[in-house]
Design a protein around this motif. Structure first.
Motif, PDB file in Angstrom:
ATOM      1  N   UNK A 119      14.311 -28.745  27.353  1.00 14.34           N
ATOM      2  CA  UNK A 119      13.209 -27.934  26.758  1.00 14.34           C
ATOM      3  C   UNK A 119      12.369 -29.098  26.320  1.00 14.34           C
ATOM      4  N   UNK A 120      11.471 -29.723  26.620  1.00 18.50           N
ATOM      5  CA  UNK A 120      10.788 -30.589  26.011  1.00 18.50           C
ATOM      6  C   UNK A 120       9.313 -30.172  25.753  1.00 18.50           C
ATOM      7  N   UNK A 121       9.459 -29.154  24.916  1.00 20.16           N
ATOM      8  CA  UNK A 121       8.171 -27.908  24.534  1.00 20.16           C
ATOM      9  C   UNK A 121       8.295 -27.741  23.372  1.00 20.16           C
ATOM     10  N   UNK A 122       7.341 -26.858  22.892  1.00 22.89           N
ATOM     11  CA  UNK A 122       7.466 -26.311  21.533  1.00 22.89           C
ATOM     12  C   UNK A 122       8.673 -25.488  21.252  1.00 22.89           C
ATOM     13  N   UNK A 123       8.964 -25.496  20.125  1.00 23.11           N
ATOM     14  CA  UNK A 123      10.277 -24.449  19.662  1.00 23.11           C
ATOM     15  C   UNK A 123       9.961 -23.129  20.049  1.00 23.11           C
ATOM     16  N   UNK A 124       8.674 -22.718  20.115  1.00 26.71           N
ATOM     17  CA  UNK A 124       8.155 -21.381  20.137  1.00 26.71           C
ATOM     18  C   UNK A 124       8.603 -20.733  21.589  1.00 26.71           C
ATOM     19  N   UNK A 125       8.705 -21.667  22.501  1.00 29.01           N
ATOM     20  CA  UNK A 125       9.029 -21.363  23.866  1.00 29.01           C
ATOM     21  C   UNK A 125      10.376 -21.430  24.414  1.00 29.01           C
ATOM     22  N   UNK A 126      11.081 -21.818  23.424  1.00 27.11           N
ATOM     23  CA  UNK A 126      12.901 -22.016  23.903  1.00 27.11           C
ATOM     24  C   UNK A 126      13.107 -20.368  24.419  1.00 27.11           C
ATOM     25  N   UNK A 127      12.902 -19.587  23.514  1.00 25.14           N
ATOM     26  CA  UNK A 127      13.742 -18.196  23.919  1.00 25.14           C
ATOM     27  C   UNK A 127      13.037 -17.566  25.335  1.00 25.14           C
ATOM     28  N   UNK A 128      11.722 -18.012  25.366  1.00 27.67           N
ATOM     29  CA  UNK A 128      11.029 -17.483  26.748  1.00 27.67           C
ATOM     30  C   UNK A 128      11.511 -18.045  27.822  1.00 27.67           C
ATOM     31  N   UNK A 129      11.988 -19.449  27.868  1.00 29.99           N
ATOM     32  CA  UNK A 129      12.601 -20.088  28.905  1.00 29.99           C
ATOM     33  C   UNK A 129      13.923 -19.736  29.083  1.00 29.99           C
ATOM     34  N   UNK A 130      14.703 -19.518  28.084  1.00 26.66           N
ATOM     35  CA  UNK A 130      15.930 -19.371  28.247  1.00 26.66           C
ATOM     36  C   UNK A 130      16.131 -17.754  28.937  1.00 26.66           C
ATOM     37  N   UNK A 131      15.201 -16.879  28.287  1.00 31.52           N
ATOM     38  CA  UNK A 131      15.078 -15.334  29.007  1.00 31.52           C
ATOM     39  C   UNK A 131      14.962 -15.593  30.557  1.00 31.52           C
TER      40      UNK A 131
END
Length: 484
Positions: A118-130
């Protein structure tokens, strides 16, 4: 003798944010170097994923340019470089929508390890995991790698932990701190627990104090937007310096295993006393040496964000009671250097008299540049002039002691990414460890915000604000000189 390379099994690695700065500068060059070293073969699949539309051929060209810039040795062996590029594909997808996810799922194989970076902003972590879970990509072989900042404070870190835990258990979440991948940082454990010489002295009975310095000569540069929101405390102290403190202060783990090591690190954080108001100094660099000051560089003339922090900390346990730990980090300081200095106490009695002066043993672990270890010892000054004492270093600069080939250490990202594939979490932070670190740093930040005072100004190219020097002078101690 060259270092032994242990190959890993074939794997599928997806880099979300695969066209971003971190991927170009660090992740992809690290993978290339491990491929050159023979640690994985052409049966591995690497996938860059980002929002922008791009064909795989264009992505390979982007990666080739990145290698030429950040792994220039790639220019010398076009065959190996092309073989690496052949493993790469690109998928355009929407982290918060459904576009591109079926194409990504179709590229994943059954059997090999699946790693998602996840080399992205932390705000996207949940969306990617989901969405990984929704598209059936989170089987028992799947693991995720998340970059700092892991949260902005304790509450946000807890929220992130809960979000990721919905789809991945703790054993498959790799919170990466590149400092822990540095060769000398890992050598801290070898020095302490592999040598009978040091461990019996590693306590408050023999150690006067410990200094941890991470100094940078550059300013905030292209990170201005992020940095002015975070500051040195969140960007450096809560993670990098905290990890170094833990490795220095931790008790010997029962074995060198991920949870055994991380259990002992967590105990250190929980044993830290709250920091007194006069034991915390923050600063902000001014213009100098034809360089703009902090506020001009971030474009915020009223910024109260610190670019420098110095702290005096105490670990309240039997080993370290009464021994202070001095931590400092900052930008635009005199030189780029990172080191840990363990300053031992004076000999209980000097047979040489007061005229011999004060001499102390200091163990210095240099993290950058010129990685190595130095032990200062006291000897007689050569010559016929009587018993005059001087301090000399027993220096093991790795490049000199091991030779240039052995001392050409893999980049931290090379080691850490391969540890992800191997399933070794020793050098990665656990969720409770992250939360404990925020629980300690949050009150310091809250105190500064309540007080409302601006950070202390310090000159570009200096050692930081005068108050940071006084932090030690009041105790009859001095910071070690910041030098390359």
């Amino acid at each position: 003798m060259a270092s032994r390379v242990i190959p890993v099994d074939p794997f599928d690695l997806v880099i979300f944010g695969g066209t971003g700065d971190l991927a170009r500068r660090k992740i992809l060059p690290a993978l290339y170097r491990r491929f050159v070293a023979g640690q994985f073969g052409a049966d591995t699949r690497l996938t860059g994923a980002a929002r922008g539309e791009m064909e795989t051929g264009a992505y390979r060209a982007l990666v080739r340019d990145a290698l030429m810039e950040f792994a220039p040795e790639a220019a010398a062996d076009t065959g190996t470089r092309d073989a690496f590029l052949d493993m790469l594909a690109y998928v355009a997808l929407d982290a918060r929508g459904e576009d591109g996810w079926e194409a990504l799922a179709a590229r994943m194989r059954s059997g090999p390890i699946r790693a998602f970076y996840f080399s992205v902003a932390p705000g996207l972590f949940g969306d990617l995991a989901h969405r990984l879970h929704r598209h059936g990509l989170t089987d028992e072989t799947a693991r995720i790698v998340v970059e700092k900042p892991f949260g902005h404070d304790l509450d946000s870190a807890r929220d992130l932990n809960r979000t990721l835990a919905r789809h991945f258990d703790e054993g498959r979440i790799y919170r990466i701190d590149h400092y822990l991948g540095k060769e000398t940082v890992q050598n801290l454990m070898a020095i302490r627990f592999g040598n009978v010489l040091f461990e019996p002295l590693w306590n408050s009975q023999y150690v006067d104090h410990i200094q941890i310095t991470v100094a940078e000569s550059v300013g905030v540069g292209g990170r201005a937007g992020y940095y002015d929101h975070a500051g040195a405390m969140r960007d450096m102290v809560q993670n990098h310096l905290m990890q170094l403190l833990c490795l220095i202060a931790m008790e010997p783990p029962a074995r060198f295993a991920p949870d055994a090591v991380r259990d002992e690190k967590l105990k250190v954080i929980r044993a830290l006393d709250p920091v007194a108001r006069d034991h915390a100094v923050r600063g902000q660099y001014e213009a100098g040496h034809d360089q703009p000051g902090y506020r001009a560089q971030v474009g915020n003339p009223d910024s109260r964000t610190e670019s420098f922090v110095a702290l005096k900390a105490h670990v309240s346990n039997w080993r370290w009671a009464g021994t202070p730990f001095y931590l400092r980090t900052g930008k635009r300081l005199r030189a780029r250097t990172s080191e840990i200095a363990v300053v031992f106490k004076d000999a209980p009695h000097s047979i040489f008299g007061a005229e011999a002066g004060r001499h102390r043993n200091i163990l210095t672990i240099r993290l950058q540049p010129n990685e190595g270890i130095e032990l200062g010892v006291t000897i007689k000054e050569p010559g016929p002039g009587g018993m005059r004492l001087i301090d000399v270093p027993l220096d093991m600069t790795f490049a000199e002691a091991l030779g240039p080939e052995e001392a050409d250490f893999p980049d931290a990202y090379e080691r850490l990414i391969m540890d992800v594939i191997r399933g070794n979490q020793t050098l990665f932070m656990r969720g409770d460890e992250v939360e404990a670190a925020w629980a300690w740093t949050d009150p310091i930040i809250a105190g500064w915000e309540t007080e409302g005072a601006a950070p202390l100004a310090y000159a570009t190219g200096s050692s930081g604000p005068e108050d940071a020097l006084m932090l030690m002078h009041r105790d009859g101690r001095r910071w070690r000189e910041i030098r390359p």
